[in-house]
Design a protein around this motif. Sequence first.
Motif, PDB file in Angstrom:
ATOM      1  N   ILE A   1       3.611  -1.055   3.915  1.00 44.01           N
ATOM      2  CA  ILE A   1       3.156   0.156   3.661  1.00 44.01           C
ATOM      3  C   ILE A   1       4.291   1.327   3.335  1.00 44.01           C
ATOM      4  CG2 ILE A   1       2.067   2.192   4.786  1.00 44.01           C
ATOM      5  CD1 ILE A   1       0.960   0.116   7.024  1.00 44.01           C
TER       6      ILE A   1
ATOM      7  N   LEU B   1       0.794   5.103   0.200  1.00 50.45           N
ATOM      8  CA  LEU B   1       0.299   5.971   0.671  1.00 50.45           C
ATOM      9  C   LEU B   1       0.489   7.379   0.125  1.00 50.45           C
ATOM     10  CD1 LEU B   1      -0.155   4.912   4.636  1.00 50.45           C
ATOM     11  CD2 LEU B   1      -1.787   4.517   2.560  1.00 50.45           C
TER      12      LEU B   1
ATOM     13  N   HIS C   1       0.913  -1.196  -0.162  1.00 52.00           N
ATOM     14  CA  HIS C   1       0.063  -0.081  -0.034  1.00 52.00           C
ATOM     15  C   HIS C   1       0.898   1.211   0.102  1.00 52.00           C
ATOM     16  CE1 HIS C   1      -3.723  -2.249   0.892  1.00 52.00           C
ATOM     17  NE2 HIS C   1      -2.803  -3.145   1.572  1.00 52.00           N
TER      18      HIS C   1
ATOM     19  N   CYS D   1      -1.852  10.154  -1.862  1.00 54.48           N
ATOM     20  CA  CYS D   1      -2.893  10.419  -1.161  1.00 54.48           C
ATOM     21  C   CYS D   1      -2.941  12.051  -1.208  1.00 54.48           C
ATOM     22  CB  CYS D   1      -3.120  10.056   0.476  1.00 54.48           C
ATOM     23  SG  CYS D   1      -3.071   8.376   0.457  1.00 54.48           S
TER      24      CYS D   1
ATOM     25  N   GLU E   1       5.446   5.152   1.980  1.00 57.43           N
ATOM     26  CA  GLU E   1       4.993   6.628   1.978  1.00 57.43           C
ATOM     27  C   GLU E   1       6.204   7.204   1.476  1.00 57.43           C
ATOM     28  OE1 GLU E   1       3.694   9.449   1.866  1.00 57.43           O
ATOM     29  OE2 GLU E   1       2.381   9.199   3.473  1.00 57.43           O
TER      30      GLU E   1
ATOM     31  N   PRO F   1      -5.538   4.548   1.918  1.00 64.31           N
ATOM     32  CA  PRO F   1      -5.615   4.491   3.088  1.00 64.31           C
ATOM     33  C   PRO F   1      -6.995   3.581   3.647  1.00 64.31           C
ATOM     34  CG  PRO F   1      -5.413   6.774   2.899  1.00 64.31           C
ATOM     35  CD  PRO F   1      -5.291   5.969   1.559  1.00 64.31           C
TER      36      PRO F   1
ATOM     37  N   PHE G   1       2.308  10.660   7.129  1.00 67.53           N
ATOM     38  CA  PHE G   1       1.073   9.710   7.276  1.00 67.53           C
ATOM     39  C   PHE G   1       0.475  10.233   8.509  1.00 67.53           C
ATOM     40  CE2 PHE G   1       4.108   7.141   9.533  1.00 67.53           C
ATOM     41  CZ  PHE G   1       3.498   6.813  10.586  1.00 67.53           C
TER      42      PHE G   1
END
Length: 187
Positions: free
Chosen positions: A88, A47, A45, A50, A90, A64, A96
């Motif tokens: 995860i 993030l 994932h 976003c 980023e 998310p 985050f």
Amino acid sequence: MLQAILFCVITMGFEPRLATERSESGETRLDKIRELIEISKYSIHDLSRCQARRKGEMFRLNMPFELGIDWGCRQFAGGEATAKRILILEEKPYRFQAALSDISGCDIETHGGQYDKAMTKVRNWLRHQTGVDAAGPQRMIGDYVTFQEWDYERKLAQGYSEDDIRAYPTFERLEAIKLWVSLGKPL
């Protein structure tokens, strides 16, 4: 970023699954995502996508939300789902926390918005989780650049314009990566 991560996953011998792999208007995207989460042992994932791109634009919450579904599946589905592994990603450390502070304390990998760092993070994580043999990060990144050049030239020869290539659907990119691997990674 997505294409580089997909390249990494495929060249390591895994089959990436995406909700966009099927284009069927009678099926909701959320149902596809739920199904893929249920059957996948490993999930990634990112993030970093976003954020709103310009002032006044809404930020995207899909990733998310999908992470939350995945985490919930791991916690509540029982059986094999408890063995699910999640990565995860980023762009920036701790960013985050402004919108998703509940995941503080999780190991979140950052890539600085650079595809090569994202590939390295995914490669290292998959290697650690699965023990699969894999090329070193620099070799994989070099292979990705070679693939991009090969595929660009191939698409031009097939009658694609530069705009067509930039708008290349993800499922076609997946097919191209698999073809390149099956051909022995041609130069």
